[in-house]
Design a protein around this motif. Structure first.
Motif, mmCIF file in Angstrom:
data_model
loop_
_atom_site.group_PDB
_atom_site.id
_atom_site.type_symbol
_atom_site.label_atom_id
_atom_site.label_comp_id
_atom_site.label_asym_id
_atom_site.label_seq_id
_atom_site.Cartn_x
_atom_site.Cartn_y
_atom_site.Cartn_z
ATOM 1 N N MET A 1 81.190 36.486 2.720
ATOM 2 C CA MET A 1 79.820 37.004 2.716
ATOM 3 C C MET A 1 79.864 38.529 2.602
ATOM 4 S SD MET A 1 76.838 36.603 5.619
ATOM 5 C CE MET A 1 76.875 34.821 5.543
ATOM 6 N N ASN A 2 79.201 39.073 1.552
ATOM 7 C CA ASN A 2 79.232 40.518 1.373
ATOM 8 C C ASN A 2 78.259 41.206 2.325
ATOM 9 O OD1 ASN A 2 76.590 40.463 0.189
ATOM 10 N ND2 ASN A 2 77.506 39.898 -1.782
ATOM 11 N N LEU A 3 78.311 42.544 2.315
ATOM 12 C CA LEU A 3 77.510 43.329 3.252
ATOM 13 C C LEU A 3 76.022 43.113 3.045
ATOM 14 C CD1 LEU A 3 77.572 45.417 5.512
ATOM 15 C CD2 LEU A 3 77.579 47.214 3.765
ATOM 16 N N ASN A 4 75.585 43.009 1.794
ATOM 17 C CA ASN A 4 74.168 42.827 1.499
ATOM 18 C C ASN A 4 73.656 41.506 2.065
ATOM 19 O OD1 ASN A 4 71.652 43.490 0.240
ATOM 20 N ND2 ASN A 4 72.148 42.028 -1.390
ATOM 21 N N LYS A 5 74.441 40.438 1.891
ATOM 22 C CA LYS A 5 74.043 39.134 2.420
ATOM 23 C C LYS A 5 74.015 39.150 3.941
ATOM 24 C CE LYS A 5 75.474 36.107 -1.389
ATOM 25 N NZ LYS A 5 76.297 34.923 -1.749
ATOM 26 N N SER A 6 74.991 39.817 4.532
ATOM 27 C CA SER A 6 75.041 39.899 5.994
ATOM 28 C C SER A 6 73.829 40.640 6.537
ATOM 29 C CB SER A 6 76.323 40.613 6.439
ATOM 30 O OG SER A 6 77.465 39.907 6.014
ATOM 31 N N PHE A 7 73.447 41.714 5.857
ATOM 32 C CA PHE A 7 72.284 42.490 6.288
ATOM 33 C C PHE A 7 71.011 41.648 6.197
ATOM 34 C CE2 PHE A 7 68.698 45.312 5.214
ATOM 35 C CZ PHE A 7 68.665 46.077 6.372
ATOM 36 N N LYS A 8 70.860 40.905 5.098
ATOM 37 C CA LYS A 8 69.684 40.050 4.932
ATOM 38 C C LYS A 8 69.634 38.972 6.009
ATOM 39 C CE LYS A 8 69.020 40.531 -0.072
ATOM 40 N NZ LYS A 8 69.040 39.813 -1.376
ATOM 41 N N LEU A 9 70.795 38.433 6.350
ATOM 42 C CA LEU A 9 70.848 37.402 7.389
ATOM 43 C C LEU A 9 70.421 37.978 8.735
ATOM 44 C CD1 LEU A 9 71.560 34.593 8.394
ATOM 45 C CD2 LEU A 9 73.950 35.330 8.575
ATOM 46 N N ILE A 10 70.897 39.173 9.043
ATOM 47 C CA ILE A 10 70.529 39.823 10.305
ATOM 48 C C ILE A 10 69.026 40.082 10.352
ATOM 49 C CG2 ILE A 10 70.771 41.937 11.663
ATOM 50 C CD1 ILE A 10 73.679 42.068 10.688
ATOM 51 N N VAL A 11 68.470 40.547 9.230
ATOM 52 C CA VAL A 11 67.028 40.814 9.167
ATOM 53 C C VAL A 11 66.234 39.528 9.356
ATOM 54 C CG1 VAL A 11 65.140 41.547 7.659
ATOM 55 C CG2 VAL A 11 67.257 42.875 7.740
ATOM 56 N N ALA A 12 66.661 38.463 8.680
ATOM 57 C CA ALA A 12 65.949 37.187 8.765
ATOM 58 C C ALA A 12 65.954 36.641 10.186
ATOM 59 C CB ALA A 12 66.579 36.176 7.806
ATOM 60 N N VAL A 13 67.118 36.675 10.825
ATOM 61 C CA VAL A 13 67.222 36.175 12.200
ATOM 62 C C VAL A 13 66.435 37.073 13.155
ATOM 63 C CG1 VAL A 13 68.814 35.757 14.113
ATOM 64 C CG2 VAL A 13 69.432 35.042 11.797
ATOM 65 N N SER A 14 66.455 38.378 12.904
ATOM 66 C CA SER A 14 65.740 39.321 13.776
ATOM 67 C C SER A 14 64.233 39.117 13.704
ATOM 68 C CB SER A 14 66.086 40.761 13.391
ATOM 69 O OG SER A 14 67.466 41.016 13.569
ATOM 70 N N ILE A 15 63.718 38.865 12.499
ATOM 71 C CA ILE A 15 62.281 38.639 12.346
ATOM 72 C C ILE A 15 61.857 37.387 13.099
ATOM 73 C CG2 ILE A 15 60.472 38.032 10.694
ATOM 74 C CD1 ILE A 15 61.868 39.845 8.671
ATOM 75 N N SER A 16 62.632 36.331 12.954
ATOM 76 C CA SER A 16 62.321 35.099 13.680
ATOM 77 C C SER A 16 62.443 35.320 15.184
ATOM 78 C CB SER A 16 63.262 33.973 13.238
ATOM 79 O OG SER A 16 63.080 33.665 11.872
ATOM 80 N N GLY A 17 63.490 36.033 15.581
ATOM 81 C CA GLY A 17 63.688 36.303 16.999
ATOM 82 C C GLY A 17 62.589 37.160 17.594
ATOM 83 N N LEU A 18 62.027 38.062 16.783
ATOM 84 C CA LEU A 18 60.941 38.917 17.263
ATOM 85 C C LEU A 18 59.734 38.083 17.677
ATOM 86 C CD1 LEU A 18 59.781 41.745 17.716
ATOM 87 C CD2 LEU A 18 59.067 41.759 15.310
ATOM 88 N N ALA A 19 59.473 37.026 16.922
ATOM 89 C CA ALA A 19 58.373 36.125 17.285
ATOM 90 C C ALA A 19 58.619 35.521 18.658
ATOM 91 C CB ALA A 19 58.230 35.025 16.234
ATOM 92 N N GLY A 20 59.870 35.156 18.907
ATOM 93 C CA GLY A 20 60.210 34.596 20.207
ATOM 94 C C GLY A 20 60.068 35.603 21.331
ATOM 95 N N ILE A 21 60.439 36.842 21.069
ATOM 96 C CA ILE A 21 60.341 37.889 22.092
ATOM 97 C C ILE A 21 58.885 38.148 22.462
ATOM 98 C CG2 ILE A 21 60.711 40.345 22.529
ATOM 99 C CD1 ILE A 21 63.255 40.125 20.820
ATOM 100 N N ILE A 22 58.021 38.209 21.447
ATOM 101 C CA ILE A 22 56.594 38.443 21.707
ATOM 102 C C ILE A 22 56.015 37.290 22.522
ATOM 103 C CG2 ILE A 22 54.319 38.689 20.655
ATOM 104 C CD1 ILE A 22 55.719 40.016 18.261
ATOM 105 N N GLY A 23 56.331 36.068 22.104
ATOM 106 C CA GLY A 23 55.818 34.906 22.823
ATOM 107 C C GLY A 23 56.336 34.825 24.245
#
Length: 217
Positions: free
Chosen positions: A1-23
């Motif tokens: 997995m290259n750096l760009n894919k890793s960054f996108k994965l982190i962003v995707a998981v973080s966005i979903s996780g943010l919903a959990g943090i707010i809730g």
């Protein structure tokens, strides 16, 4: 997995996780106030410690799922699908499908947050049950649309819709029990000394002291 894919994965998981943090912020307030503990719950209600690990896992799966869709969109923007096959003739149609799928995903994520706000923040199980129906439908729509783009992405959301189905049952049951006025009362931890040397505490809906041994009922 290259750096760009890793960054996108982190962003995707973080966005979903943010919903959990707010809730979870609204959830913790309701728990700390004692409101949630005072509710009568159905027999199938799991212990409180279960919810944290389950939701953490589900938000992680959501993040990976939407990341797979992002990757599919990136591949098709370069004229290929995830298998490297040219899709020039259907590029516009595929892009439209992906964008619609991502919009529905965003909608279900927003509804996910609002369920916590309504149930725990507004303390309204009835309104929350109506809302969770729309959430369930949005998740189902996301799964159907994701399946047309990436089957692994769709499968990753199956545990999510199963858990939300169970959460809907719990929500409905708590709502019905609350309507019947069966909320438990949190009594103070005082004790009354009985003639035989034993002690009894407060109990019942009026928090009256329980009868001492031998006292008439």
């Amino acid at each position: 997995m290259n750096l760009n894919k890793s960054f996108k994965l982190i962003v995707a998981v973080s966005i979903s996780g943010l919903a959990g943090i707010i809730g979870s912020a609204f959830t913790m307030l309701a728990i700390q106030s004692g409101w949630y503990a005072a509710l009568v719950k159905p027999s199938l209600n799991p212990p409180g410690w279960i919810f944290g690990p389950v939701w953490t896992t589900l938000y992680l799966l959501m993040g990976v799922s939407v990341w797979l869709i992002w990757e599919e969109m990136g591949s098709r923007l370069h004229g290929n699908d995830s298998r490297g096959i040219r899709n020039d003739n259907k590029e516009g149609e595929n892009d439209r499908k992906i964008k619609i799928a991502l919009v529905i995903f965003d909608i279900q994520l927003i509804l996910n947050v609002f369920w916590s706000i309504i149930f725990f923040g507004l303390r309204s199980p009835g309104m929350a049950f109506v809302e969770i129906i729309f959430l369930w439908l949005a998740i189902l729509g996301t799964i159907v649309l994701f399946a047309k783009i990436s089957r692994p992405a769709a499968w990753l959301l199956i545990p999510y819709i199963i858990w939300v189905s169970f959460a809907g049952y719990l929500n409905f049951s708590i709502w019905q029990l609350s309507k019947k006025g069966l909320e438990r009362v949190a009594c103070t931890l005082e004790a009354k000394l009985c003639p035989d040397g034993s002690a009894v505490g407060r109990t019942g809906p009026k928090c009256e002291f329980a009868k001492c041994p031998g006292e008439s009922q």
